[in-house]
Scaffold this active site. Sequence first.
Site, short mmCIF file in Angstrom:
data_model
loop_
_atom_site.label_atom_id
_atom_site.label_comp_id
_atom_site.label_asym_id
_atom_site.label_seq_id
_atom_site.Cartn_x
_atom_site.Cartn_y
_atom_site.Cartn_z
N ARG A 258 0.82 -1.21 0.00
CA ARG A 258 0.00 0.00 0.00
C ARG A 258 0.86 1.26 0.00
O ARG A 258 0.55 2.22 -0.66
CB ARG A 258 -0.90 0.02 1.24
CG ARG A 258 -2.11 -0.86 1.06
CD ARG A 258 -2.75 -1.15 2.38
NE ARG A 258 -1.90 -2.03 3.16
CZ ARG A 258 -2.31 -2.67 4.23
NH1 ARG A 258 -3.55 -2.50 4.66
NH2 ARG A 258 -1.51 -3.49 4.88
N SER B 93 -7.91 -3.70 6.99
CA SER B 93 -8.96 -4.34 7.78
C SER B 93 -9.22 -3.53 9.05
O SER B 93 -10.35 -3.46 9.54
CB SER B 93 -8.57 -5.77 8.14
OG SER B 93 -8.36 -6.51 6.97
P1 ADP Z 1 -4.15 -5.80 6.95
O1 ADP Z 1 -2.85 -5.04 6.96
O2 ADP Z 1 -5.27 -5.01 6.30
O3 ADP Z 1 -4.53 -6.44 8.25
P2 ADP Z 1 -3.59 -8.44 5.87
O4 ADP Z 1 -2.60 -8.96 6.85
O5 ADP Z 1 -4.88 -9.15 5.79
O6 ADP Z 1 -3.90 -6.91 5.93
O7 ADP Z 1 -2.92 -8.33 4.43
C1 ADP Z 1 -2.74 -9.38 3.56
C2 ADP Z 1 -2.00 -8.87 2.34
O8 ADP Z 1 -2.81 -7.94 1.64
C3 ADP Z 1 -0.69 -8.14 2.63
O9 ADP Z 1 0.21 -8.45 1.58
C4 ADP Z 1 -1.11 -6.68 2.57
O10 ADP Z 1 -0.02 -5.84 2.25
C5 ADP Z 1 -2.13 -6.72 1.46
N1 ADP Z 1 -3.12 -5.65 1.52
C6 ADP Z 1 -3.91 -5.31 2.55
N2 ADP Z 1 -4.72 -4.28 2.25
C7 ADP Z 1 -4.42 -3.93 0.96
C8 ADP Z 1 -4.86 -2.91 0.07
N3 ADP Z 1 -5.77 -2.01 0.44
N4 ADP Z 1 -4.32 -2.88 -1.17
C9 ADP Z 1 -3.37 -3.76 -1.53
N5 ADP Z 1 -2.90 -4.73 -0.74
C10 ADP Z 1 -3.40 -4.82 0.49
#
Ligand code: ADP
Length: 159
Positions: A90, A128
């Site tokens: 991001r 999230s």
């Molecule tokens: P969060 O940081 O929202 O808790 P997760 O651990 O579920 O996210 O993230 C899983 C993957 O998705 C990671 O590689 C994270 O960088 C990516 N990710 C999360 N939100 C986004 C977004 N808005 N756009 C692109 N990639 C994302």
Amino acid sequence: MKNAVYPGSFDPITLGHLNIIRRASRIFDKLYVCVMANSSKQPLFTCEERMDMIRRTVRHFGNVEVDTSDDLLVKHARELDAKVVIKGLRAVSDFDFEFQMALANKIIEPNIETLFMASSGKYTYLSSTVVKEMAKYGADLKEFVPREIIDDILRKINQ
Ligand code: ADP
């Protein structure tokens, strides 16, 4: 067959995650969206709930499978015969940690590549955590998460 794994906590899945899933699913024959059960974050949803929400969201993708693991990611990727781990980026703030992880994983499993996909500009702000915060204050969630899971979030927040 070119398989890839997209790991995360997905607590819950957002439109940012879904955007990465859609784009990655066009590149690989099979994409495993893997809910990492042993994340250090304290999740709001159980692992089963998170998997179920992702499943409902990706139903129309023919080559996406939802999966979970509490093992080391690259070990799990090897079991799935996936040579690529997808990570969404991001902002620069995501990069430091993800870069360290990619290098550590490369030492453990040199045959598996980490592939970084830039977030769509529209979703760079989205996490999230933002979704949970918005839900707490009754904001309209349709700009943030797939519509299939809005009721699940509202139900959980109001519990
Ligand atoms: P969060 O940081 O929202 O808790 P997760 O651990 O579920 O996210 O993230 C899983 C993957 O998705 C990671 O590689 C994270 O960088 C990516 N990710 C999360 N939100 C986004 C977004 N808005 N756009 C692109 N990639 C994302």
